[in-house]
Design an enzyme around this catalytic site. Structure first.
Site, PDB file in Angstrom:
ATOM      1  N   TRP A 355       4.752   7.100   4.121  1.00 29.24           N
ATOM      2  CA  TRP A 355       5.414   6.284   5.142  1.00 29.24           C
ATOM      3  C   TRP A 355       6.895   6.629   5.236  1.00 29.24           C
ATOM      4  O   TRP A 355       7.576   6.268   6.171  1.00 29.24           O
ATOM      5  CB  TRP A 355       5.243   4.789   4.817  1.00 29.24           C
ATOM      6  N   ASP A 356       7.378   7.355   4.221  1.00 26.98           N
ATOM      7  CA  ASP A 356       8.780   7.744   4.173  1.00 26.98           C
ATOM      8  C   ASP A 356       9.234   8.327   5.518  1.00 26.98           C
ATOM      9  O   ASP A 356      10.336   8.064   5.993  1.00 26.98           O
ATOM     10  CB  ASP A 356       9.011   8.820   3.097  1.00 26.98           C
ATOM     11  N   GLU A 482       5.607  -1.409  -5.213  1.00 24.15           N
ATOM     12  CA  GLU A 482       4.458  -0.931  -5.996  1.00 24.15           C
ATOM     13  C   GLU A 482       4.343  -1.575  -7.374  1.00 24.15           C
ATOM     14  O   GLU A 482       3.491  -1.199  -8.164  1.00 24.15           O
ATOM     15  CB  GLU A 482       4.528   0.593  -6.119  1.00 24.15           C
ATOM     16  N   LYS A 592       9.880  -3.071  -7.495  1.00 18.52           N
ATOM     17  CA  LYS A 592      10.363  -1.691  -7.598  1.00 18.52           C
ATOM     18  C   LYS A 592      11.347  -1.388  -6.467  1.00 18.52           C
ATOM     19  O   LYS A 592      12.265  -0.594  -6.603  1.00 18.52           O
ATOM     20  CB  LYS A 592       9.149  -0.772  -7.502  1.00 18.52           C
ATOM     21  N   GLN A 593      11.104  -2.032  -5.307  1.00 22.69           N
ATOM     22  CA  GLN A 593      11.881  -1.664  -4.122  1.00 22.69           C
ATOM     23  C   GLN A 593      11.861  -2.794  -3.099  1.00 22.69           C
ATOM     24  O   GLN A 593      11.086  -3.737  -3.226  1.00 22.69           O
ATOM     25  CB  GLN A 593      11.298  -0.404  -3.514  1.00 22.69           C
TER      26      GLN A 593
HETATM   27  C1  BGC Z   1       7.783   4.710  -3.538  1.00 21.62           C
HETATM   28  C2  BGC Z   1       7.053   4.809  -2.212  1.00 21.62           C
HETATM   29  C3  BGC Z   1       7.347   6.147  -1.588  1.00 21.62           C
HETATM   30  C4  BGC Z   1       7.015   7.264  -2.538  1.00 21.62           C
HETATM   31  C5  BGC Z   1       7.372   8.630  -1.990  1.00 21.62           C
HETATM   32  C6  BGC Z   1       7.425   5.886  -4.409  1.00 21.62           C
HETATM   33  O1  BGC Z   1       8.166   5.849  -5.581  1.00 21.62           O
HETATM   34  O2  BGC Z   1       7.455   3.531  -4.202  1.00 21.62           O
HETATM   35  O3  BGC Z   1       7.463   3.759  -1.366  1.00 21.62           O
HETATM   36  O4  BGC Z   1       6.618   6.276  -0.415  1.00 21.62           O
HETATM   37  O5  BGC Z   1       7.746   7.088  -3.721  1.00 21.62           O
HETATM   38  O6  BGC Z   1       8.736   8.728  -1.764  1.00 21.62           O
END
Ligand code: BGC
Length: 762
Positions: A355-356, A482, A592-593
Site C-alpha cells: 500500500w506504500d 501490524e 507500530k505505526q
Molecule cells: C509496515 C507496512 C509497510 C511495509 C513495507 C511494514 O513495516 O508496517 O505498513 O507496508 O513495512 O514498507
C-alpha cells in the site's frame, strides 16, 4: 542550487559499505544497480552485489508450517538479475583495491542534477605508485535498458601498463539473511542459462527463471580511449559468464577512459530478449556524452515540476531532495510494475509492492507528475483480474481483493495475520484512484479504468462487511498497525471502506453525467440496487468511538487491552517485532505505526477536531514508530491541530531516515514510503495543502528553524507555486487556470498566470 549528496571517507567500515551501496545505487524505474565497488570488497565485509529489473521475479516456495486451506504456498520474489559491476584494474602490475595501499582521497557522490553517482579516488599503491581514479555510473532515463560504468584512470607519478578485466556474470544469487524476517531466508540461484552470444566484443548472456519462466538478456560492451593494444572477450560456458580483458600502456598523467555499457532486456517488456538487447546496445553504444546530456535534461524537467525546497535547514533540504530523487528513480513507468518498498535499491521485502505506493508515494506523483501517477494506477488495473481471483480464493463472491504484497498481482504475504488480513489495501487503492481523479480531472481515466476499480473494490466491502442493528460492520481484519491483528471494526479500515463505497457511487454518477453509464453498467453487471446498497453501507458504516475517553479507538477491543510500557522497554528491544512474539504484542495497546491518526489525516471530516486532538494525544503515547511510515503522518496531524513543537519533532530525522540509517536497515534498501511521507508532511502538513473538489486549500505554518518553504504542484491541468518566507505565504498560478484557492484568511480565484493568493503565516 546544486543538488549533490557526498560522503568523504578514508575507508568505508563494515557497516558503511552495504549502506553506501544503497545510498549510491543507480535506478531509472526499470532497472536498479546497487553501488557496489567495481573491484569488489574484501572477504568478510558485507556487500550485496545486486542489479534488479522492476517486476522481474521468480516464483519461490513459501511453505506454511502447517497446511492451511487456500493459504498460498508460493510467492513472487524479485531476482538479482546479473552482475555487470566487476571491473578490476591492474596498475603497472599492482591490482587496485581501496583496501590495499593508501587512500589519499576518497569521495562518493550522488549528483541529482546530472543523474549520476561518482567515486573519486586518489590511491597510493603498496609500492608507492599514485593513481587518480574516477568511476561514474548512470542508469539512463532516456534509454532505460542502459546501465553505464565510466572509469577514468590517470597514473600520477609513473608510466606503465594498465590491465583491465571486466566481468559479466549471468548466474547470480540473491542476498539472504535468515535472521531478518524482512529479507529472504535462503539464497539459491533461480536462473538457468538460456543462450549466449559474443559478437563485436560484446557479450550477450540470456537466462531464464526456473519456475516463473521469465527470460532476461544482459549485454555488455566496452569502449576504451586510448584504444587497447589487445582486447578480447571470452565466454565461460561452465559459469555462464564472460570477461573482457585488455591492456594499454599509459604515460605519466595520461588518462585512460573505459566505458562499460550494460543493457538489460526482459521478456515482459521486450519479447525476444536477445534481439531487444542487441538493438538496445546498437542504440546506446558510443553515445555516453549524448546520454549524459539527456539525463541532465530529464532531471532538469523533473526538478522543474517536483522541486520542494526547505529554506533555513540545509540538511533537511538536501535530504528532501535526496528523497524525491529516489522516488523518481524507483517508480515503474510502464504500467507493468509499480514502486517496491525498497525501490530498486536492495532486496528488503523481496521487491514487493505494498500500500506504500498508493498511500505514501502517489501523492507526490499526483501533484507533480500526474502522467506517472496514471501509470502506477495502470499497474493496479492490469492486476485487477488477479485481485478478483484472490477475492474468490478468500470466499468473496464478488469484488476484488488486492494482495497485501505482490509483484505480479498474486498474494505474496507469508504471514496472513499481518499480511492478507490487511484488507485496507483495497480501500487504499480506491483512495488513490479517486485522489488522482480529483487532482487531475482525468475523465478518460475514470471511464476506462478508474470507475471499474472503484466498483470492484466497493463490491468487496459488501461481501466482507455486514449490516447489524443498523450499522455496517467489518470484522476480522488487520489495520495498518501490524502490532494489532485480526480485529473487528478497525477505525482506519472502516473509514477507508466508507470512502471507497462513496467514491464508487460518485464515479457512477459522473459516468451518468457523461452519458457513458449504460454501457459501463451493462459491461460490469451494475444495477441501481447495487449502487444504493453501497450508499446505504457507507452511510451506516460503523466508526468506533469511546464516550469515556472521547477518542476513536483503533478497533472494538483495543481499549480493553493493557497498555504496553514503552518507557520501560529497553532501547535495544526496538523494533519490537524483532524481539517479541507477535502474540505478546497483539495482547497490548501498542502501535507500530499511525493507524487511527492516519485515518484522521485522510478523512478529517469524520471526526470533530477535539476528538482528533484527544486521539492524537492518546496514540502518541502508545506508538513506537517502529515502521518508517509513522512519524510523517503524526507530523501532518500535529500541523493540522496546530501543535507546532510536536510537528517539528515528528518531522525530525524522518527526512534523513536513509542518509542517517535511523532504522538501522537501510543497507537492505531505501524506505520509499517514508520518502513520500516526508513530502506529504511538508506539502500537506506544513503548507496545509488539500485538494478539494472545487479548488485548493492551504493552511500554512513554518516550523521553528526553517526560514521558508517552496514547491510547485499541479491541479486539474494548472501549475501552481507555493512559497512561504518572512512570515508570509503566497500561492501563485504559473500556468492554466482559473483555480480557486481557499486560505485561512479568504477565498480567492486565480484567473490567469501571475495571479496570487497571499496571507500571513500562522
Ligand atoms: C509496515 C507496512 C509497510 C511495509 C513495507 C511494514 O513495516 O508496517 O505498513 O507496508 O513495512 O514498507
Amino acid at each position: 542550487m546544486q543538488r549533490v549528496y557526498s560522503v568523504r571517507s578514508a575507508q568505508p567500515t563494515h557497516d558503511q559499505l552495504a549502506l553506501q551501496e544503497t545510498v549510491f545505487h543507480n535506478a531509472n524505474g526499470y532497472l536498479g544497480v546497487r553501488g557496489t565497488l567495481e573491484e569488489g570488497a574484501p572477504r568478510g565485509m558485507e556487500t550485496m552485489r545486486g542489479a534488479y529489473v522492476n517486476g522481474f521475479y521468480e516464483t519461490v516456495p513459501m511453505k506454511q508450517a502447517e497446511r492451511l486451506t487456500h493459504v498460498r504456498e508460493e510467492k513472487e520474489s524479485m531476482i538479482n538479475a546479473a552482475d555487470v559491476q566487476g571491473v578490476r584494474l591492474c596498475l603497472a602490475g599492482e591490482p587496485f583495491s581501496q583496501w590495499t595501499g593508501e587512500l589519499l582521497h576518497c569521495e562518493r557522490l550522488l549528483d541529482m542534477d546530472r543523474g549520476v553517482t561518482e567515486r573519486h579516488v586518489i590511491w597510493r599503491s603498496p609500492q608507492g605508485r599514485e593513481t587518480k581514479l574516477l568511476f561514474r555510473r548512470m542508469a539512463s532515463f532516456a534509454e532505460p535498458s542502459l546501465f553505464l560504468i565510466d572509469c577514468e584512470v590517470t597514473p600520477l607519478n609513473y608510466a606503465g601498463e594498465v590491465e583491465v578485466e571486466s566481468t559479466h556474470l549471468a548466474l547470480v544469487k540473491n542476498y539472504a539473511n535468515p535472521n531478518d524476517p524482512r529479507l529472504a531466508g535462503e539464497s539459491e540461484c533461480h536462473l538457468v542459462p538460456a543462450g549466449s552470444l559474443v559478437e563485436d566484443g560484446t557479450s550477450y548472456l540470456s537466462v531464464r527463471t526456473r519456475v516463473s519462466g521469465l527470460s532476461l538478456t544482459t549485454g555488455v560492451r566496452h569502449a576504451m580511449e586510448p584504444p587497447p593494444q589487445d582486447a578480447r572477450t571470452v565466454y565461460d560456458s561452465a559459469a555462464h559468464a564472460a570477461a573482457f580483458r585488455a591492456s594499454v600502456a599509459l604515460e605519466q598523467g595520461q588518462p585512460l577512459r573505459l566505458q562499460k555499457y550494460c543493457v538489460f532486456s526482459d521478456e515482459r517488456r521486450h519479447g525476444d530478449t536477445l534481439t531487444a538487447a542487441r538493438q538496445a546496445m546498437a542504440g546506446v553504444f558510443g553515445r555516453a556524452e549524448a546520454l549524459y546530456r539527456a539525463q541532465q535534461e530529464t532531471l532538469a524537467a523533473f526538478w522543474e515540476s517536483a522541486d520542494t525546497t526547505i529554506l533555513g535547514d540545509s540538511d533537511a533540504n538536501l535530504s528532501m531532495q535526496f528523497n524525491l530523487y529516489q522516488l523518481f528513480q524507483s517508480a515503474g513507468r510502464d504500467g507493468l510494475c509499480s514502486i517496491a518498498a525498497k525501490g530498486l535499491s536492495g532486496e528488503g521485502y523481496e521487491g514487493h509492492y505494498f500500500w506504500d505506493t498508493e498511500m505514501y508515494m502517489m501523492p507526490f506523483f499526483t501533484l507533480t507528475m500526474p502522467q506517472l501517477a496514471r501509470k502506477l494506477l495502470g499497474y493496479r488495473y492490469r492486476t485487477l483480474e488477479a485481485a478478483r481471483e484472490n477475492a474468490r480464493l478468500l470466499g468473496h463472491l464478488k469484488g476484488a481483493l488486492y494482495p497485501w504484497r505482490t509483484i505480479d498481482g498474486r498474494e505474496c504475504s507469508g504471514y496472513f495475520l499481518a499480511g492478507t488480513a490487511q484488507y485496507h489495501i483495497v480501500g487504499d487503492i480506491a483512495y488513490a484512484v479517486s485522489a488522482y481523479y480529483n487532482a487531475t480531472g482525468d475523465r478518460e481515466y475514470l471511464i476506462a479504468e478508474g470507475a471499474e476499480m472503484l466498483l470492484e473494490t466497493a463490491r468487496l466491502w459488501m461481501g466482507v462487511g455486514h449490516m447489524a442493528q443498523g450499522r455496517f460492520l467489518i470484522n476480522c481484519v488487520t489495520g495498518p498497525d501490524e502490532y494489532t491483528c485480526l480485529v473487528n471494526n478497525n477505525y482506519y479500515t472502516n473509514a477507508c471502506a466508507k470512502n471507497n463505497l462513496e467514491q464508487a457511487v460518485r464515479a457512477a454518477q459522473l459516468l451518468e453525467e457523461w452519458g457513458v453509464y449504460g454501457e459501463w453498467a451493462a459491461r460490469l453487471g451494475v444495477t441501481r440496487e447495487e449502487l444504493d446498497g453501497f450508499a446505504c453501507a457507507a452511510e451506516a458504516m460503523y466508526l468506533p468511538y469511546d464516550e469515556t475517553l472521547g477518542i476513536n479507538p483503533q478497533d472494538d477491543s483495543f481499549l480493553q487491552k493493557p497498555v504496553w510500557d514503552i518507557a520501560a522497554t529497553p532501547r535495544d528491544k526496538f523494533p519490537l517485532l524483532l524481539n517479541y512474539h507477535p502474540l505478546q504484542l497483539y495482547r497490548y495497546q501498542v502501535c507500530k505505526q499511525a493507524d487511527t491518526v492516519l485515518a484522521h489525516v485522510l478523512f478529517e471530516e469524520l471526526a470533530a477536531k477535539d476528538v482528533r486532538e484527544r486521539s492524537f494525544r492518546y496514540y502518541e503515547k502508545i506508538t513506537t514508530h517502529d515502521s518508517s511510515l509513522s512519524n510523517c503522518i503524526f507530523c501532518i496531524e500535529a500541523c493540522r491541530l496546530g501543535l507546532r513543537r510536536e510537528a517539528r519533532a515528528y518531522f525530525g530525522d524522518s527526512v534523513k531516515t536513509d542518509l542517517l540509517n535511523t532504522h538501522g536497515n537501510s543497507k537492505d534498501g531505501i524506505h520509499t514510503a517514508n520518502m513520500g511521507g516526508c513530502y506529504m508532511a511538508v506539502v500537506n502538513g506544513f503548507a496545509g495543502l488539500r485538494l478539494c473538489a472545487d479548488g485548493v486549500k492551504v493552511d500554512p505554518f513554518l516550523p521553528e528553524g526553517w526560514t521558508g518553504l517552496r514547491f510547485s504542484f499541479q491541479y486539474r491541468g494548472s501549475r501552481l507555486r507555493f512559497e512561504m518566507a518572512d512570515g508570509r505565504y503566497r500561492v501563485r498560478l504559473l500556468a492554466g487556470g482559473p483555480v480557486s484557492v481557499l486560505t485561512p484568511e479568504r477565498a480567492c480565484r486565480l484567473e490567469r498566470p501571475g495571479d496570487e493568493a497571499e496571507g500571513k503565516t500562522r
